[in-house]
Scaffold this active site. Structure first.
Site, PDB file in Angstrom:
ATOM      1  N   ARG A   1      -7.820 -20.304   2.987  1.00  0.00           N
ATOM      2  CA  ARG A   1      -8.810 -20.821   2.029  1.00  0.00           C
ATOM      3  C   ARG A   1      -8.811 -22.344   2.026  1.00  0.00           C
ATOM      4  O   ARG A   1      -9.869 -22.974   1.904  1.00  0.00           O
ATOM      5  CB  ARG A   1      -8.522 -20.273   0.631  1.00  0.00           C
ATOM      6  CG  ARG A   1      -8.999 -18.832   0.475  1.00  0.00           C
ATOM      7  CD  ARG A   1      -8.253 -18.086  -0.600  1.00  0.00           C
ATOM      8  NE  ARG A   1      -8.472 -18.607  -1.928  1.00  0.00           N
ATOM      9  CZ  ARG A   1      -7.610 -18.453  -2.934  1.00  0.00           C
ATOM     10  NH1 ARG A   1      -6.477 -17.802  -2.752  1.00  0.00           N
ATOM     11  NH2 ARG A   1      -7.885 -18.954  -4.103  1.00  0.00           N
TER      12      ARG A   1
ATOM     13  N   ARG B   1      -3.810 -12.387  -8.227  1.00  0.00           N
ATOM     14  CA  ARG B   1      -4.961 -12.112  -7.369  1.00  0.00           C
ATOM     15  C   ARG B   1      -4.507 -11.747  -5.965  1.00  0.00           C
ATOM     16  O   ARG B   1      -3.578 -12.353  -5.439  1.00  0.00           O
ATOM     17  CB  ARG B   1      -5.865 -13.358  -7.321  1.00  0.00           C
ATOM     18  CG  ARG B   1      -6.871 -13.401  -8.450  1.00  0.00           C
ATOM     19  CD  ARG B   1      -7.582 -14.726  -8.559  1.00  0.00           C
ATOM     20  NE  ARG B   1      -8.156 -15.211  -7.304  1.00  0.00           N
ATOM     21  CZ  ARG B   1      -8.923 -16.287  -7.206  1.00  0.00           C
ATOM     22  NH1 ARG B   1      -9.230 -16.980  -8.296  1.00  0.00           N
ATOM     23  NH2 ARG B   1      -9.387 -16.675  -6.044  1.00  0.00           N
TER      24      ARG B   1
ATOM     25  N   ARG C   1     -20.441 -24.405  -2.382  1.00  0.00           N
ATOM     26  CA  ARG C   1     -19.243 -24.581  -1.574  1.00  0.00           C
ATOM     27  C   ARG C   1     -19.561 -25.064  -0.161  1.00  0.00           C
ATOM     28  O   ARG C   1     -18.638 -25.251   0.638  1.00  0.00           O
ATOM     29  CB  ARG C   1     -18.526 -23.242  -1.456  1.00  0.00           C
ATOM     30  CG  ARG C   1     -17.301 -23.112  -2.334  1.00  0.00           C
ATOM     31  CD  ARG C   1     -16.831 -21.673  -2.221  1.00  0.00           C
ATOM     32  NE  ARG C   1     -15.427 -21.511  -2.399  1.00  0.00           N
ATOM     33  CZ  ARG C   1     -14.875 -21.132  -3.560  1.00  0.00           C
ATOM     34  NH1 ARG C   1     -15.607 -20.967  -4.622  1.00  0.00           N
ATOM     35  NH2 ARG C   1     -13.586 -20.950  -3.617  1.00  0.00           N
TER      36      ARG C   1
ATOM     37  N   ARG D   1      -0.063 -18.477  -9.661  1.00  0.00           N
ATOM     38  CA  ARG D   1      -1.158 -18.200 -10.596  1.00  0.00           C
ATOM     39  C   ARG D   1      -1.134 -16.750 -11.080  1.00  0.00           C
ATOM     40  O   ARG D   1      -0.868 -15.834 -10.323  1.00  0.00           O
ATOM     41  CB  ARG D   1      -2.502 -18.487  -9.902  1.00  0.00           C
ATOM     42  CG  ARG D   1      -3.706 -17.976 -10.694  1.00  0.00           C
ATOM     43  CD  ARG D   1      -4.987 -18.678 -10.332  1.00  0.00           C
ATOM     44  NE  ARG D   1      -5.431 -18.441  -8.966  1.00  0.00           N
ATOM     45  CZ  ARG D   1      -6.493 -19.032  -8.424  1.00  0.00           C
ATOM     46  NH1 ARG D   1      -7.205 -19.914  -9.122  1.00  0.00           N
ATOM     47  NH2 ARG D   1      -6.843 -18.781  -7.186  1.00  0.00           N
TER      48      ARG D   1
ATOM     49  N   LYS E   1      -9.980 -25.715 -11.499  1.00  0.00           N
ATOM     50  CA  LYS E   1     -11.376 -25.589 -11.934  1.00  0.00           C
ATOM     51  C   LYS E   1     -11.506 -24.581 -13.082  1.00  0.00           C
ATOM     52  O   LYS E   1     -12.114 -24.876 -14.113  1.00  0.00           O
ATOM     53  CB  LYS E   1     -12.275 -25.155 -10.760  1.00  0.00           C
ATOM     54  CG  LYS E   1     -12.287 -26.124  -9.590  1.00  0.00           C
ATOM     55  CD  LYS E   1     -13.191 -25.670  -8.457  1.00  0.00           C
ATOM     56  CE  LYS E   1     -12.775 -24.379  -7.793  1.00  0.00           C
ATOM     57  NZ  LYS E   1     -11.473 -24.436  -7.060  1.00  0.00           N
TER      58      LYS E   1
HETATM   59  P1  ADP Z   1     -10.571 -20.496  -6.257  1.00  0.00           P
HETATM   60  O1  ADP Z   1     -10.436 -20.349  -7.757  1.00  0.00           O
HETATM   61  O2  ADP Z   1      -9.285 -20.233  -5.569  1.00  0.00           O
HETATM   62  O3  ADP Z   1     -11.247 -21.749  -5.856  1.00  0.00           O
HETATM   63  P2  ADP Z   1     -12.784 -18.647  -6.404  1.00  0.00           P
HETATM   64  O4  ADP Z   1     -12.376 -17.742  -7.492  1.00  0.00           O
HETATM   65  O5  ADP Z   1     -13.763 -19.706  -6.700  1.00  0.00           O
HETATM   66  O6  ADP Z   1     -11.462 -19.287  -5.757  1.00  0.00           O
HETATM   67  O7  ADP Z   1     -13.316 -17.799  -5.177  1.00  0.00           O
HETATM   68  C1  ADP Z   1     -12.625 -16.685  -4.673  1.00  0.00           C
HETATM   69  C2  ADP Z   1     -13.330 -16.176  -3.423  1.00  0.00           C
HETATM   70  O8  ADP Z   1     -14.666 -15.757  -3.780  1.00  0.00           O
HETATM   71  C3  ADP Z   1     -13.518 -17.197  -2.332  1.00  0.00           C
HETATM   72  O9  ADP Z   1     -12.360 -17.287  -1.475  1.00  0.00           O
HETATM   73  C4  ADP Z   1     -14.734 -16.634  -1.599  1.00  0.00           C
HETATM   74  O10 ADP Z   1     -14.386 -15.532  -0.775  1.00  0.00           O
HETATM   75  C5  ADP Z   1     -15.582 -16.098  -2.741  1.00  0.00           C
HETATM   76  N1  ADP Z   1     -16.523 -17.121  -3.253  1.00  0.00           N
HETATM   77  C6  ADP Z   1     -16.534 -17.688  -4.476  1.00  0.00           C
HETATM   78  N2  ADP Z   1     -17.528 -18.583  -4.604  1.00  0.00           N
HETATM   79  C7  ADP Z   1     -18.186 -18.582  -3.407  1.00  0.00           C
HETATM   80  C8  ADP Z   1     -19.293 -19.299  -2.875  1.00  0.00           C
HETATM   81  N3  ADP Z   1     -19.941 -20.225  -3.611  1.00  0.00           N
HETATM   82  N4  ADP Z   1     -19.666 -19.042  -1.607  1.00  0.00           N
HETATM   83  C9  ADP Z   1     -19.039 -18.126  -0.854  1.00  0.00           C
HETATM   84  N5  ADP Z   1     -17.975 -17.433  -1.276  1.00  0.00           N
HETATM   85  C10 ADP Z   1     -17.548 -17.641  -2.538  1.00  0.00           C
HETATM   86  P1  ADP Z   2      -9.064 -23.061  -9.435  1.00  0.00           P
HETATM   87  O1  ADP Z   2     -10.032 -22.366 -10.361  1.00  0.00           O
HETATM   88  O2  ADP Z   2      -9.507 -24.432  -9.054  1.00  0.00           O
HETATM   89  O3  ADP Z   2      -8.700 -22.239  -8.259  1.00  0.00           O
HETATM   90  P2  ADP Z   2      -7.090 -22.583 -11.558  1.00  0.00           P
HETATM   91  O4  ADP Z   2      -7.671 -23.175 -12.784  1.00  0.00           O
HETATM   92  O5  ADP Z   2      -7.090 -21.116 -11.416  1.00  0.00           O
HETATM   93  O6  ADP Z   2      -7.712 -23.295 -10.251  1.00  0.00           O
HETATM   94  O7  ADP Z   2      -5.581 -23.129 -11.450  1.00  0.00           O
HETATM   95  C1  ADP Z   2      -4.718 -22.732 -10.386  1.00  0.00           C
HETATM   96  C2  ADP Z   2      -3.296 -22.537 -10.926  1.00  0.00           C
HETATM   97  O8  ADP Z   2      -2.737 -23.818 -11.274  1.00  0.00           O
HETATM   98  C3  ADP Z   2      -3.220 -21.702 -12.214  1.00  0.00           C
HETATM   99  O9  ADP Z   2      -2.057 -20.949 -12.150  1.00  0.00           O
HETATM  100  C4  ADP Z   2      -3.189 -22.749 -13.342  1.00  0.00           C
HETATM  101  O10 ADP Z   2      -2.484 -22.264 -14.477  1.00  0.00           O
HETATM  102  C5  ADP Z   2      -2.432 -23.894 -12.668  1.00  0.00           C
HETATM  103  N1  ADP Z   2      -2.893 -25.234 -13.108  1.00  0.00           N
HETATM  104  C6  ADP Z   2      -4.161 -25.626 -13.409  1.00  0.00           C
HETATM  105  N2  ADP Z   2      -4.193 -26.941 -13.716  1.00  0.00           N
HETATM  106  C7  ADP Z   2      -2.914 -27.405 -13.607  1.00  0.00           C
HETATM  107  C8  ADP Z   2      -2.282 -28.694 -13.818  1.00  0.00           C
HETATM  108  N3  ADP Z   2      -3.004 -29.769 -14.169  1.00  0.00           N
HETATM  109  N4  ADP Z   2      -0.954 -28.768 -13.601  1.00  0.00           N
HETATM  110  C9  ADP Z   2      -0.220 -27.685 -13.215  1.00  0.00           C
HETATM  111  N5  ADP Z   2      -0.760 -26.458 -13.015  1.00  0.00           N
HETATM  112  C10 ADP Z   2      -2.083 -26.308 -13.210  1.00  0.00           C
END
Ligand code: ADP
Ligand code: ADP
Ligand code: ZN
Length: 219
Positions: A171, A160, A88, A127, A13
């Site tokens: 998660r 992270r 979410r 990541r 994302k």
């Molecule tokens: P990821 O990139 O792995 O999907 P995020 O960066 O979106 O994770 O979120 C990291 C953490 O922040 C989540 O595990 C949660 O604890 C909190 N968080 C983010 N967005 C929300 C939301 N919409 N509702 C509740 N908690 C959230």
């Molecule tokens: P999210 O915000 O959904 O948690 P991220 O954009 O942070 O996901 O991506 C999670 C990890 O996967 C990062 O280390 C990113 O560089 C890697 N990544 C993202 N898209 C791809 C892809 N299409 N193929 C391989 N690795 C990816």
């Protein structure tokens, strides 16, 4: 345009948001980024949020909803928004509908990035994120040009604290239980599109961008 980008943790994302917001001139609103900034700044809200984030749990709605409403009310959002990491849960999706009604905004598309659990674990545990600008990298799949240094701003990359294998598994559990049911909510509204996120970053981007371009032409 008002776009929601959804998908499990690690789906890509943040990576796609960075490219899509540039291409379509959208404001990137990421609740995860907002919380991580608050943690970095040491605010009261950040301290509370961190307790949940470290366990891989969702931050309670009484904290999340106010933050989203405040951010979406700012004038820059009128130009168009890409929401990442929110909503979410179905409750958050319903709350968002109310906020948007108040602000006279509407959702144009909900895009889900679909990736297998095995691949998600590999992505999350490798990541790395820029401490300065938040750009996302992967040690194998998307490495920076210089090890541990951000391509965009020369900031230092870090891992992270919630990207450890145990927190990642928690998660993913929470995603399956609390977030996945939201697909149905948006499917019934006819605004849901799934994208195959298992491919390379640029291919996933091309697929989503083509879809959004069509949407934009319709508007
Ligand atoms: P990821 O990139 O792995 O999907 P995020 O960066 O979106 O994770 O979120 C990291 C953490 O922040 C989540 O595990 C949660 O604890 C909190 N968080 C983010 N967005 C929300 C939301 N919409 N509702 C509740 N908690 C959230
Ligand atoms: P999210 O915000 O959904 O948690 P991220 O954009 O942070 O996901 O991506 C999670 C990890 O996967 C990062 O280390 C990113 O560089 C890697 N990544 C993202 N898209 C791809 C892809 N299409 N193929 C391989 N690795 C990816
Ligand atoms: Zn950077």
């Amino acid at each position: 345009m008002f776009i929601i980008l959804m998908g499990p943790p690690g789906a890509g994302k943040g990576t796609q948001a960075e490219k899509l917001t540039k291409e379509f001139a959208l404001i990137h609103v990421s609740t995860g980024d907002i919380f991580r900034n608050a943690v970095k700044e040491g605010t009261e809200m950040g301290k509370k949020a961190k307790e949940y984030m470290d366990k891989g749990e969702l931050v309670p709605d009484e904290i999340v909803l106010g933050i989203v409403k405040e951010r979406l009310s700012k004038p820059d959002c009128k130009a168009g928004v890409l929401l990442d990491g929110f909503p979410r849960t179905i409750e958050q999706a319903e709350a968002l509908d109310e906020v948007l009604e108040d602000l006279k905004m509407k959702i144009d598309a909900v895009i889900n990035i679909d990736v297998s659990e095995e691949e998600l674990i590999a992505r999350l545990t490798g990541r790395r994120v820029c401490r300065n600008c938040g750009a996302t990298y992967h040690i194998k799949f998307n490495p920076p040009k210089v090890r541990n240094i951000c391509d965009h701003c020369s900031g230092e990359l870090y891992q992270r604290s919630d990207d450890t294998i145990d927190t990642v598994k928690e998660r993913l559990n929470i995603y399956n239980k609390q977030t996945l049911p939201m697909v149905d909510y948006y499917e019934r509204k006819g605004m849901y599109k799934s994208a195959d996120g298992s491919r390379e970053i640029d291919q996933v981007f091309a697929d989503i961008a083509a879809y959004l371009q069509n949407k934009e032409d319709e508007i």
